[in-house]
Design a protein around this motif. Structure first.
Motif, mmCIF file in Angstrom:
data_model
loop_
_atom_site.group_PDB
_atom_site.id
_atom_site.type_symbol
_atom_site.label_atom_id
_atom_site.label_comp_id
_atom_site.label_asym_id
_atom_site.label_seq_id
_atom_site.Cartn_x
_atom_site.Cartn_y
_atom_site.Cartn_z
ATOM 1 N N MET A 79 35.163 33.993 53.181
ATOM 2 C CA MET A 79 36.579 33.665 53.045
ATOM 3 C C MET A 79 37.408 34.945 53.059
ATOM 4 O O MET A 79 37.101 35.910 52.371
ATOM 5 N N THR A 80 38.472 34.980 53.872
ATOM 6 C CA THR A 80 39.359 36.133 53.947
ATOM 7 C C THR A 80 40.275 36.166 52.731
ATOM 8 O O THR A 80 40.858 35.148 52.350
ATOM 9 N N VAL A 81 40.393 37.339 52.134
ATOM 10 C CA VAL A 81 41.242 37.511 50.954
ATOM 11 C C VAL A 81 42.433 38.367 51.348
ATOM 12 O O VAL A 81 42.274 39.453 51.916
ATOM 13 N N ALA A 82 43.638 37.902 51.048
ATOM 14 C CA ALA A 82 44.845 38.672 51.346
ATOM 15 C C ALA A 82 44.845 39.966 50.549
ATOM 16 O O ALA A 82 44.426 39.990 49.387
ATOM 17 N N SER A 83 45.328 41.041 51.154
ATOM 18 C CA SER A 83 45.282 42.346 50.488
ATOM 19 C C SER A 83 46.131 42.380 49.227
ATOM 20 O O SER A 83 45.871 43.170 48.318
ATOM 21 N N ASP A 84 47.157 41.509 49.154
ATOM 22 C CA ASP A 84 48.012 41.511 47.971
ATOM 23 C C ASP A 84 47.560 40.510 46.906
ATOM 24 O O ASP A 84 48.242 40.322 45.895
ATOM 25 N N ALA A 85 46.401 39.854 47.119
ATOM 26 C CA ALA A 85 45.875 38.940 46.102
ATOM 27 C C ALA A 85 45.451 39.756 44.886
ATOM 28 O O ALA A 85 44.673 40.708 45.005
ATOM 29 N N PRO A 86 45.937 39.408 43.699
ATOM 30 C CA PRO A 86 45.661 40.246 42.531
ATOM 31 C C PRO A 86 44.301 39.961 41.895
ATOM 32 O O PRO A 86 43.649 38.952 42.175
ATOM 33 N N ILE A 87 43.915 40.863 41.007
ATOM 34 C CA ILE A 87 42.845 40.600 40.040
ATOM 35 C C ILE A 87 43.529 40.098 38.775
ATOM 36 O O ILE A 87 44.485 40.706 38.290
ATOM 37 N N LEU A 88 43.040 38.992 38.244
ATOM 38 C CA LEU A 88 43.601 38.401 37.031
ATOM 39 C C LEU A 88 42.728 38.761 35.838
ATOM 40 O O LEU A 88 41.525 38.463 35.825
ATOM 41 N N PHE A 89 43.319 39.421 34.855
ATOM 42 C CA PHE A 89 42.644 39.729 33.594
ATOM 43 C C PHE A 89 43.192 38.799 32.527
ATOM 44 O O PHE A 89 44.406 38.618 32.424
ATOM 45 N N PHE A 90 42.311 38.239 31.702
ATOM 46 C CA PHE A 90 42.732 37.274 30.695
ATOM 47 C C PHE A 90 42.144 37.626 29.337
ATOM 48 O O PHE A 90 40.952 37.912 29.213
ATOM 49 N N ASP A 91 42.998 37.601 28.304
ATOM 50 C CA ASP A 91 42.541 37.814 26.927
ATOM 51 C C ASP A 91 43.485 37.053 26.004
ATOM 52 O O ASP A 91 44.546 36.577 26.425
ATOM 53 N N SER A 92 43.113 36.971 24.737
ATOM 54 C CA SER A 92 44.004 36.357 23.758
ATOM 55 C C SER A 92 45.204 37.256 23.472
ATOM 56 O O SER A 92 46.272 36.780 23.102
ATOM 57 N N GLY A 93 45.034 38.575 23.616
ATOM 58 C CA GLY A 93 46.085 39.539 23.311
ATOM 59 C C GLY A 93 45.950 40.762 24.192
ATOM 60 O O GLY A 93 45.704 40.651 25.390
ATOM 61 N N VAL A 94 46.065 41.953 23.576
ATOM 62 C CA VAL A 94 46.055 43.193 24.354
ATOM 63 C C VAL A 94 44.662 43.799 24.495
ATOM 64 O O VAL A 94 44.494 44.833 25.145
ATOM 65 N N GLY A 95 43.643 43.183 23.910
ATOM 66 C CA GLY A 95 42.308 43.771 23.948
ATOM 67 C C GLY A 95 41.790 44.008 25.345
ATOM 68 O O GLY A 95 41.109 45.006 25.605
ATOM 69 N N GLY A 96 42.105 43.120 26.257
ATOM 70 C CA GLY A 96 41.615 43.249 27.627
ATOM 71 C C GLY A 96 42.112 44.486 28.342
ATOM 72 O O GLY A 96 41.597 44.834 29.412
ATOM 73 N N LEU A 97 43.093 45.177 27.760
ATOM 74 C CA LEU A 97 43.533 46.443 28.354
ATOM 75 C C LEU A 97 42.399 47.464 28.366
ATOM 76 O O LEU A 97 42.372 48.368 29.200
#
Length: 267
Positions: free
Chosen positions: A1-19
């Motif tokens: 499957m082709t992925v658009a270059s502007d497709a983001p990576i999604l990071f998910f957390d309850s708060g700021v820990g995922g930083l």
């Protein structure tokens, strides 16, 4: 499957820990578009039941994927990963990377064969942690302690608030005061919030301890899962999304900007 270059990576957390996961990922993939989502309306996860998390996380990620069309989702939260990862993978049609406590590296590194797992209450009681400890640390004493207060300390630090050193001291004491704690030489930071206060933990330790977390390993996993895909030629400002906006979120704005998240939105 082709992925658009502007497709983001999604990071998910309850708060700021995922930083603490986003930071090494940005080094590995410097031009990757980023959406960082925090479930501020559901924070904190560590004191919630497994049933609540297993129901809430896939539903939220489904809404986020529908809105932002990411190429990959990263559950940058140990509690959500240990409870809801399989539910999320079943619900989404994109790759999903989870966050695993760094128990294997700790078992390889510990000289005393005693190491601690410091996480949320919800994470440290999971059978998944039992399995990792049995598989990789069968010859080790594995101590565990859950600290909700340390999660709040990390959030306060990123809001620029004064920090109580007793919080880090109490969290470490929960491990050090257990039988075998006097021989513990390594601590697994099994909550993505905790690397954000590693300096405070090190300052509170009565002797030198090694602190391990999975940020760099997750970054390598993200790079592997997206290898061969197109990326923008230069980085663009990232977006931070919150399930509830309040004054506390506004106080995070400078810290978020330091991680390349210039825009703040509500889900």
């Amino acid at each position: 499957m082709t992925v658009a270059s502007d497709a983001p990576i999604l990071f998910f957390d309850s708060g700021v820990g995922g930083l603490s996961i986003l930071a090494p990922a940005r080094i590995a993939l410097p031009t990757a578009p980023i959406v960082y989502a925090a479930d501020s309306a559901g924070f904190p996860y560590g004191t919630k039941s497994e049933a609540e998390i297993a129901a809430r996380v896939p539903a939220l990620l489904g809404r986020l994927v529908e809105r932002y069309r990411p190429r990959l989702a990263v559950i940058a939260c140990n509690t959500a990963s240990t409870i809801a990862l399989q539910h999320v993978r079943a619900a989404l049609d994109i790759p999903v990377a989870g966050t695993v406590p760094a128990i294997k590296p700790a078992a390889l590194q510990s000289k005393s064969r005693v190491f601690g797992v410091l996480g949320t209450d919800a994470t440290v009681r999971q059978p998944y942690v039992d399995r990792l400890a049995a598989e990789h640390g069968a010859d080790c004493t594995v101590l565990r302690h859950g600290s909700a207060a340390l999660v709040q300390l990390a959030e306060a630090k990123l809001r620029g608030e004064p920090l109580d050193p007793a919080v880090a001291r109490d969290a470490l004491s929960g491990l050090l005061n257990q039988p075998g704690g006097d021989r513990m030489d390594t601590v697994v930071l099994a909550c993505t919030h905790f690397p954000l206060v590693e300096a405070e933990l090190a300052a509170a330790a009565p002797r030198p301890l090694a602190f391990l977390h999975g940020g760099e390993g997750i970054a390598r996993r993200i790079a592997w899962l997206t290898q061969g895909q197109d990326w923008p030629a230069s980085p663009a400002p990232g977006t931070a999304v919150f399930t509830r906006l309040d004054q506390g979120i506004e106080l995070l704005r400078p810290a978020l900007a330091g991680y390349g998240l210039a825009r703040i939105e509500a889900l």
